[in-house]
Design a protein around this motif. Structure first.
Motif, short mmCIF file in Angstrom:
data_model
loop_
_atom_site.label_atom_id
_atom_site.label_comp_id
_atom_site.label_asym_id
_atom_site.label_seq_id
_atom_site.Cartn_x
_atom_site.Cartn_y
_atom_site.Cartn_z
N TRP A 1 0.84 -1.19 0.00
CA TRP A 1 0.00 0.00 0.00
C TRP A 1 0.88 1.25 0.00
O TRP A 1 2.08 1.18 0.22
CB TRP A 1 -0.96 0.00 1.18
CG TRP A 1 -0.33 0.17 2.54
CD1 TRP A 1 -0.13 1.32 3.23
CD2 TRP A 1 0.19 -0.88 3.39
NE1 TRP A 1 0.46 1.09 4.43
CE2 TRP A 1 0.67 -0.26 4.57
CE3 TRP A 1 0.29 -2.26 3.27
CZ2 TRP A 1 1.24 -0.99 5.61
CZ3 TRP A 1 0.85 -2.99 4.31
CH2 TRP A 1 1.32 -2.36 5.45
N ILE A 2 0.23 2.38 -0.22
CA ILE A 2 0.89 3.69 -0.14
C ILE A 2 0.29 4.42 1.05
O ILE A 2 -0.93 4.47 1.21
CB ILE A 2 0.70 4.51 -1.43
CG1 ILE A 2 1.34 3.78 -2.62
CG2 ILE A 2 1.31 5.90 -1.29
CD1 ILE A 2 1.10 4.47 -3.95
N THR A 3 1.16 4.97 1.89
CA THR A 3 0.70 5.66 3.09
C THR A 3 1.21 7.09 3.10
O THR A 3 2.20 7.42 2.44
CB THR A 3 1.19 4.92 4.37
OG1 THR A 3 0.67 5.58 5.52
CG2 THR A 3 2.70 4.92 4.45
N ASP A 4 0.50 7.96 3.84
CA ASP A 4 1.00 9.33 4.03
C ASP A 4 1.74 9.43 5.34
O ASP A 4 1.88 8.45 6.08
CB ASP A 4 -0.16 10.34 3.95
CG ASP A 4 -1.21 10.11 5.02
OD1 ASP A 4 -0.95 9.33 5.97
OD2 ASP A 4 -2.30 10.72 4.93
N ARG A 5 2.20 10.62 5.67
CA ARG A 5 3.02 10.80 6.87
C ARG A 5 2.22 10.53 8.15
O ARG A 5 2.79 10.16 9.18
CB ARG A 5 3.60 12.21 6.89
CG ARG A 5 4.61 12.45 8.00
CD ARG A 5 5.23 13.82 7.85
NE ARG A 5 6.22 13.86 6.78
CZ ARG A 5 7.49 13.53 6.95
NH1 ARG A 5 7.94 13.14 8.13
NH2 ARG A 5 8.33 13.61 5.93
N ALA A 6 0.90 10.68 8.10
CA ALA A 6 0.06 10.42 9.26
C ALA A 6 -0.26 8.94 9.43
O ALA A 6 -0.89 8.55 10.41
CB ALA A 6 -1.24 11.22 9.18
N GLY A 7 0.15 8.10 8.47
CA GLY A 7 -0.09 6.67 8.57
C GLY A 7 -1.36 6.21 7.89
O GLY A 7 -1.68 5.01 7.90
N LYS A 8 -2.12 7.11 7.26
CA LYS A 8 -3.35 6.72 6.58
C LYS A 8 -3.03 6.16 5.19
O LYS A 8 -2.11 6.61 4.53
CB LYS A 8 -4.30 7.91 6.47
CG LYS A 8 -4.87 8.34 7.82
CD LYS A 8 -5.92 9.43 7.64
CE LYS A 8 -6.53 9.82 8.99
NZ LYS A 8 -7.57 10.86 8.84
N ILE A 9 -3.83 5.17 4.78
CA ILE A 9 -3.62 4.50 3.50
C ILE A 9 -4.09 5.40 2.37
O ILE A 9 -5.24 5.85 2.34
CB ILE A 9 -4.35 3.15 3.47
CG1 ILE A 9 -3.75 2.21 4.53
CG2 ILE A 9 -4.25 2.51 2.08
CD1 ILE A 9 -4.45 0.87 4.63
N VAL A 10 -3.19 5.69 1.44
CA VAL A 10 -3.50 6.52 0.27
C VAL A 10 -3.98 5.66 -0.90
O VAL A 10 -4.90 6.04 -1.63
CB VAL A 10 -2.26 7.35 -0.13
CG1 VAL A 10 -2.54 8.16 -1.39
CG2 VAL A 10 -1.85 8.26 1.01
N SER A 11 -3.36 4.50 -1.08
CA SER A 11 -3.74 3.59 -2.17
C SER A 11 -3.49 2.16 -1.73
O SER A 11 -2.50 1.88 -1.03
CB SER A 11 -2.94 3.90 -3.45
OG SER A 11 -3.33 3.06 -4.52
N HIS A 12 -4.40 1.26 -2.12
CA HIS A 12 -4.31 -0.14 -1.71
C HIS A 12 -5.05 -0.97 -2.74
O HIS A 12 -6.00 -0.48 -3.38
CB HIS A 12 -4.93 -0.31 -0.31
CG HIS A 12 -4.57 -1.61 0.36
ND1 HIS A 12 -5.11 -2.81 0.00
CD2 HIS A 12 -3.71 -1.86 1.38
CE1 HIS A 12 -4.61 -3.77 0.77
NE2 HIS A 12 -3.75 -3.22 1.62
N HIS A 13 -4.60 -2.22 -2.92
CA HIS A 13 -5.29 -3.06 -3.92
C HIS A 13 -6.73 -3.37 -3.49
O HIS A 13 -7.57 -3.74 -4.29
CB HIS A 13 -4.51 -4.36 -4.14
CG HIS A 13 -4.49 -5.28 -2.96
ND1 HIS A 13 -5.49 -6.16 -2.67
CD2 HIS A 13 -3.57 -5.42 -1.97
CE1 HIS A 13 -5.20 -6.82 -1.56
NE2 HIS A 13 -4.04 -6.40 -1.11
N ASP A 14 -7.01 -3.18 -2.18
CA ASP A 14 -8.38 -3.30 -1.67
C ASP A 14 -8.90 -1.89 -1.42
O ASP A 14 -8.57 -1.25 -0.42
CB ASP A 14 -8.39 -4.10 -0.38
CG ASP A 14 -9.80 -4.31 0.16
OD1 ASP A 14 -10.76 -3.81 -0.47
OD2 ASP A 14 -9.94 -4.96 1.22
N PRO A 15 -9.74 -1.32 -2.32
CA PRO A 15 -10.18 0.08 -2.17
C PRO A 15 -10.91 0.36 -0.87
O PRO A 15 -10.94 1.51 -0.41
CB PRO A 15 -11.10 0.29 -3.38
CG PRO A 15 -10.67 -0.75 -4.38
CD PRO A 15 -10.25 -1.93 -3.56
N SER A 16 -11.49 -0.67 -0.23
CA SER A 16 -12.24 -0.43 1.00
C SER A 16 -11.33 0.00 2.15
O SER A 16 -11.80 0.54 3.16
CB SER A 16 -13.00 -1.69 1.40
OG SER A 16 -12.10 -2.75 1.71
#
Length: 602
Positions: free
Chosen positions: A226-241
């Motif tokens: 996945w791709i994460t931002d500096r706050a730890g939230k998921i920006v992109s993932h193979h599972d959109p949910s």
């Protein structure tokens, strides 16, 4: 009586030697060999895992290159729109009649539609002042007041014109379904008043574009990428949910990861899982992959470990056998020598004992003691010589700086005297006198930062007298930093480079130099920045290496300062000079050294 005591202390029979040999074998050979086998097993496993992790990091690196290329393309489009004269005209058109605003709007609409043809762009939106015509058009233009209280607006404002990448969010669009996008956001400055914000530019990029790249990363069937931002939230993932949810990295792991370009670490509580990461600097995002190592290695890793252990065991047993044979042979020789000593003592007495023969343990101990003392003396002498050599090198480096500026200044005074009959010459000589007084400074090698600033001000007065006061000097020094000692003449070469190679290369030769300093965690940090022409990226690294020729004055000055800072900081790896520069914008030179407020020896 003496003969009897010596014979008793040296008496070894064959059975006693065997027992001692077995005991020594167990203590000094078998147990260390067992520990060596365990260490080798663990080390081999770590090397195999590291090599596999390195290979997977290369895959993440390629994915990061692809992502950065696409995001950089969006950033380039944003730069083009920022510099578009039609957009600037529209932002400044509030005082224009409606028909003129409509003409500007039509032209600008064509520019935006042309930029939206890029496959990486979902839509371009501009948030502008409500007083502008079509500010609430709802497709490309929206009122700025609608977003002024949002977190991302404040984050973009803090970037002061640089791009801020918003994490994934759901954006509704007219005549189409909402879409998950990330946005490149930046403020639009008022063309007439740069300090005022006239609008906000937002370029939406479909999250699916990012997902299409990370979906190509294939390590194992059970992987999580996945791709994460500096706050730890998921920006992109193979599972959109999962997009928008908190990732599996802890805050401590995120902090550690963002301090590095790439790396890996084991998952706490899951020894067979490995987390790999790669920073995406253009968007301040990060690619993260969680991989089960047992799926990566499979049977090959297990067989490799077993083979390594077997091979190590075979060599260890062979090594042990050789050591046992050698020990038995040595023990037999010692035993034979002891028997000869006992026989001599019994037959001829102690007076006939050959104490100088090989095998005298007392002579051996005395020889070792003398050797240790000799090594200690040599080590002490070498350390003192190294200190003297370092001091001599520091003085030699320092002595090479002064003449260059002296000759330039005297030459300037000469030509000014020829050109004009002005009182400025007396002021210039006064500044030059102050400059010499501070540079010589009674032969001291270190001075207070406050004293060094007096030298800089004298230097800048001379330069501004020569160049019609075209350079402004700003000084922002924390009071605690003024009381710190620094090597003499380390700021002047930096300011001179900023003047000669930075601002004087512009037309007109006007600009500003800023000197800032403060103390952080017992470290003195100094920054010298200018708004000159900047330094090309391929040139920066060469400036801190030994110059190829004596004519390379800029390289020599920076390298000289870098070496002196490291010498005065005892070659601490965190000390030295760092350079950052943007061509056409300016250059900043940073110095880091240990903060010293008192001098040893008074």
């Amino acid at each position: 009586m003496r003969t009897f005591s010596l014979a008793r202390s040296l008496h070894f029979h064959k059975g006693g030697m065997m027992k001692r040999a077995i005991l020594l074998f167990l203590l000094f050979i078998l147990m260390p060999s067992a520990c060596l086998m365990v260490w080798y097993y663990l080390k081999t496993s770590a090397i195999l895992e590291r090599d596999m992790s390195s290979s997977m990091l290369q895959t993440l690196k390629q994915a990061e290159y692809n992502l950065s290329a696409r995001l950089d393309q969006v950033a380039n489009i944003s730069d083009g729109l920022i510099g578009n004269p039609d957009i600037r005209a529209y932002l400044d058109a509030s005082s224009q009649p409606s028909y003129r605003q409509y003409e500007i709007f039509q032209t600008m609409e064509n520019s935006i539609s042309s930029a939206e043809r890029n496959r990486d762009i979902r839509q371009i939106r501009m948030f502008v002042e409500p007083g502008l015509l079509f500010s609430d058009e709802g497709i490309h233009f929206f009122p700025l007041s609608a977003v002024e209280n949002t977190d991302w607006y404040r984050a973009a404002m803090a970037r002061n014109g640089a791009i801020y990448w918003r994490s994934t969010f759901s954006q509704p669009y007219l005549a189409s379904d909402p879409a998950d996008v990330i946005s490149a956001v930046r403020i639009l400055h008022d063309p007439r008043n740069y300090d005022r914000t006239a609008g906000m530019l937002s370029i939406d990029v479909p999250e699916a574009n990012l997902r299409s790249i990370i979906d190509k990363i294939q390590f194992t069937p059970s992987q999580q990428v996945w791709i994460t931002d500096r706050a730890g939230k998921i920006v992109s993932h193979h599972d959109p949910s999962l997009i928008g949810q908190q990732g599996r990295l802890t805050p401590e792991q995120l902090l550690t990861a963002y301090q590095q370009q790439e790396g890996f670490f084991a998952v706490e509580g899951h020894p067979n899982a490995m987390v790999l990461f790669r920073h995406i600097p253009s968007a301040d995002f990060m690619i993260v992959a969680e991989v089960p190592m047992n799926e990566v290695s499979g049977e090959s890793l297990a067989l490799t470990r077993i083979s390594a252990v077997i091979l190590l065991a075979v060599f260890s047993m062979l090594f042990i056998f050789i050591l046992v044979v050698a020990f038995a042979y040595a023990a037999e020789r010692v035993n034979r020598r002891v028997r000869e000593l006992i026989l001599t003592l019994k037959r001829e007495g102690v007076d006939n004992l050959e104490t100088g023969r090989q095998g005298n343990f007392q002579d051996l101990e005395l020889g070792v003691a003398r050797m240790v003392q000799t090594v200690h003396d040599l080590t002490s002498n070498f350390y003192q010589e190294k200190i003297r050599a370092r001091d001599a090198q520091l003085k030699a480096l320092q002595a090479q700086i002064n003449p260059h500026f002296l000759y330039n200044t005297l030459d300037s005074i000469h030509w000014m005297a020829i050109r004009r009959n002005a009182d400025e010459i007396s002021h210039m000589i006064e500044s030059l006198s102050t400059y010499f007084r501070q540079s010589l400074n009674k032969g001291r090698d270190v001075v207070l930062l406050e004293e060094e600033l007096l030298l800089i001000r004298s230097y800048m007065h001379i330069q501004n007298t020569r160049n019609d006061n075209g350079i402004q000097l700003d000084v922002d020094i924390h009071p605690e930093a003024l009381a710190c000692y620094i090597p003499k003449m380390i700021l002047q070469p930096l300011v001179e480079n900023a003047v000669l190679h930075g601002i004087h290369q512009k037309r007109p030769k006007h600009g500003a130099i800023r000197i800032a300093a403060d103390v952080q965690d017992s470290w003195l940090r100094i920054q010298v920045s200018d708004d000159g022409v900047g330094i090309p990226g391929d040139r920066i690294a060469a400036l801190l290496t030994p110059p190829m020729s004596d004519t390379d004055v800029q390289s020599f000055g920076l390298y000289n300062v870098h070496e002196r800072v490291k010498l005065i900081s005892q070659n601490d790896p965190d000390s030295g000079v760092a350079i950052t520069s943007i061509v056409g914008v300016g250059t900043q030179v940073s110095i880091a050294m240990k903060a010293v407020t008192t001098l040893s020896g008074g």
